[in-house]
Design a protein around this motif. Structure first.
Motif, PDB file in Angstrom:
ATOM      1  N   SER A  49       0.822  -1.207   0.000  1.00 37.87           N
ATOM      2  CA  SER A  49       0.000   0.000   0.000  1.00 37.87           C
ATOM      3  C   SER A  49       0.855   1.256   0.000  1.00 37.87           C
ATOM      4  O   SER A  49       0.538   2.241  -0.674  1.00 37.87           O
ATOM      5  CB  SER A  49      -0.927  -0.015   1.227  1.00 37.87           C
ATOM      6  OG  SER A  49      -1.687   1.167   1.307  1.00 37.87           O
ATOM      7  N   HIS A  92      -6.797  -1.392  -1.395  1.00 35.68           N
ATOM      8  CA  HIS A  92      -6.105  -2.352  -0.533  1.00 35.68           C
ATOM      9  C   HIS A  92      -7.004  -2.808   0.614  1.00 35.68           C
ATOM     10  O   HIS A  92      -7.011  -3.991   0.981  1.00 35.68           O
ATOM     11  CB  HIS A  92      -4.811  -1.736   0.005  1.00 35.68           C
ATOM     12  CG  HIS A  92      -3.670  -1.777  -0.975  1.00 35.68           C
ATOM     13  ND1 HIS A  92      -3.570  -0.887  -2.024  1.00 35.68           N
ATOM     14  CD2 HIS A  92      -2.598  -2.617  -1.075  1.00 35.68           C
ATOM     15  CE1 HIS A  92      -2.474  -1.162  -2.721  1.00 35.68           C
ATOM     16  NE2 HIS A  92      -1.871  -2.208  -2.163  1.00 35.68           N
ATOM     17  N   VAL A 129      -3.647  -0.801   6.872  1.00 37.55           N
ATOM     18  CA  VAL A 129      -3.997   0.170   5.829  1.00 37.55           C
ATOM     19  C   VAL A 129      -5.172   1.040   6.275  1.00 37.55           C
ATOM     20  O   VAL A 129      -5.233   2.228   5.949  1.00 37.55           O
ATOM     21  CB  VAL A 129      -4.317  -0.550   4.497  1.00 37.55           C
ATOM     22  CG1 VAL A 129      -4.482   0.468   3.383  1.00 37.55           C
ATOM     23  CG2 VAL A 129      -3.207  -1.530   4.136  1.00 37.55           C
TER      24      VAL A 129
END
Length: 450
Positions: free
Chosen positions: A307, A316, A357
């Motif tokens: 990412s 992601h 993420v």
């Protein structure tokens, strides 16, 4: 730049292994109740739904105290506040070993003592995780956050990879010093938190400007880089604390995190019981339970790095949540133990891959005290899934006699999180410093002002 590479390597080496160790202990004390349940539920007379309620009520207390705790951390400094958190949760995690004794002394039922201690543990630990996330935003520029949060949060699956066999082995200490095996699980695994509370006071540094372990040029570069990124975000929009708590983007990220956490905690608290039903010993259960978490360690590190390289967040998170939901749904329909564990291991990639993420999303548009409050709001709202997931699993298990329908419920929660991230407005340009914007940054920044 040479100074950037040198500085960030030194900061990563200094902070990440130590913070991983702290979170490893925190997460182990939070979820070792799943292993203790293999003996504790029978000893205390807890049904599956009562256990799920007690395991999950931790997160209700967590919800109410998360934001105030993180604002106090921003005021008093991470070093002192995190040390306080670890000391109090260590005391309460160890007290879980003495539920029968407390029940006899107070005249309360063992179930109510179990619920009460889980509530107090939630109060004590509130602010720890978002406090660390906030601390990482102070030390790491945006381009590093996906990977460093992935390194740090790898402690979640590692706590099961390492802790599950240990917890399984501790259950065999039944009868030593008059305590049952499940009591030794709580007692022994609480001790590291007390020791680390002292280490935090001696080792952590609150801000880069105070980092005397960095060379002068490294310290000056990091302070300047973080100031540059902060000013760029605030030039687009500067959030006040109250705004950060209620802005739709923070609430949307909280919904995404809720979906991810429902899959995580719903599975974590009940996976030992699912695996134990294969006919395995407690020690074998520990090793088999760790398999999805071994995959999780790999996915957290790899997916966070990927990412960062792409500087892309939404896809992601969405892909990882889709994999999590699909793996859990497949496991619900499989009876063969090997195939079920393969499906759950695939789910483990998505469950843990999405988590680091997700935390890049609020850090992209919040800074200062607003970041402390907003990150805590995401964590407290999202962690309500820590109540929903286990309680739903327990209630459905008691109602249906099996775990299949409960697993489908967890899969659905993952799909809700995936839908929320696809609808989220995320401005990639806010993750770069001024003067480093991509070509499309100007248009995106203009849109973000509205």
């Amino acid at each position: 730049m040479e100074i950037e590479e040198r500085t960030m390597k030194r900061v990563i080496r200094r902070l990440i292994p130590f913070l991983m160790l702290c979170y490893f202990v925190a997460y182990l004390d939070r979820v070792n109740v799943g292993f203790a349940a293999l003996q504790m539920n029978k000893a205390l007379g807890l049904s599956a739904s009562a256990f799920g309620f007690g395991a999950g009520i931790f997160f209700i207390a967590y919800f109410f105290f998360e934001v105030p705790s993180n604002l106090l951390l921003a005021r008093f400094g991470a070093r002192r506040w995190i040390a306080r958190i670890m000391f109090t949760w260590g005391i309460l995690a160890g007290a879980m070993a003495f539920i029968p004794h407390i029940a006899r002394f107070t005249g309360m039922s063992s179930a109510h003592v179990f619920y009460g201690l889980r509530i107090l543990l939630g109060v004590a630990e509130a602010g720890f995780f978002p406090g660390i996330i906030f601390l990482l935003t102070l030390w790491f520029p945006a381009a590093y956050r996906g990977r460093v949060v992935g390194y740090f949060m790898a402690a979640i699956p590692l706590s099961t990879v390492i802790g599950a066999p240990i917890s399984g082995a501790l259950l065999s200490m039944d009868g030593i010093a008059g305590l049952a095996g499940w009591q030794w699980v709580y007692l022994i695994e609480a001790a590291p938190a007390l020791l680390l509370s002292i280490a935090v006071l001696l080792y952590l540094t609150d801000r880069p400007a105070d980092a005397h372990w960095l060379a002068t040029d490294e310290r000056n570069w990091l302070v300047a880089r973080q100031d540059q990124e902060r000013k760029h975000r605030e030039s687009v929009r500067e959030f006040k604390v109250r705004e950060a708590l209620f802005t739709p983007r923070v609430l949307a990220v909280a919904l995404i995190y809720f979906g991810a956490n429902a899959t995580n905690y719903g599975l974590s608290f009940f996976l030992p019981q699912i695996v134990k039903a294969f006919g395995l010993s407690n020690l074998q259960t520990g090793f088999v339970t760790s398999l999805p978490y071994i995959v999780g360690v790999i996915s957290m590190i790899y997916w966070g790095q990927h990412s960062d390289r792409k500087l892309e967040r939404k896809a992601h998170v969405a892909i990882a949540l889709f994999v999590a939901a699909g793996g859990i749904a497949a496991a619900a329909g499989l009876d063969n133990p090997v195939m079920k564990m393969i499906a759950l291991s695939i789910a483990g990639f998505g469950i843990f891959g999405c988590l680091p993420v997700i935390w890049t999303l609020p850090a992209a548009f919040l800074s200062g005290a607003a970041a402390a409050g907003g990150i805590a709001a995401v964590n407290s709202l999202g962690n309500l899934a820590g109540f929903f997931g286990p309680y739903a699993m327990g209630w459905i298990k008691d109602s249906t006699g099996g775990f299949g329908a409960g697993l489908l419920c967890l899969s659905g929660a993952g799909l809700v999180g995936m839908g929320a991230v696809l609808l989220l407005r995320h401005d990639r340009s806010l993750e770069t410093a001024a003067g480093q914007l991509p070509d499309e940054g100007a248009a995106a920044t203009t849109a973000a002002r509205t």
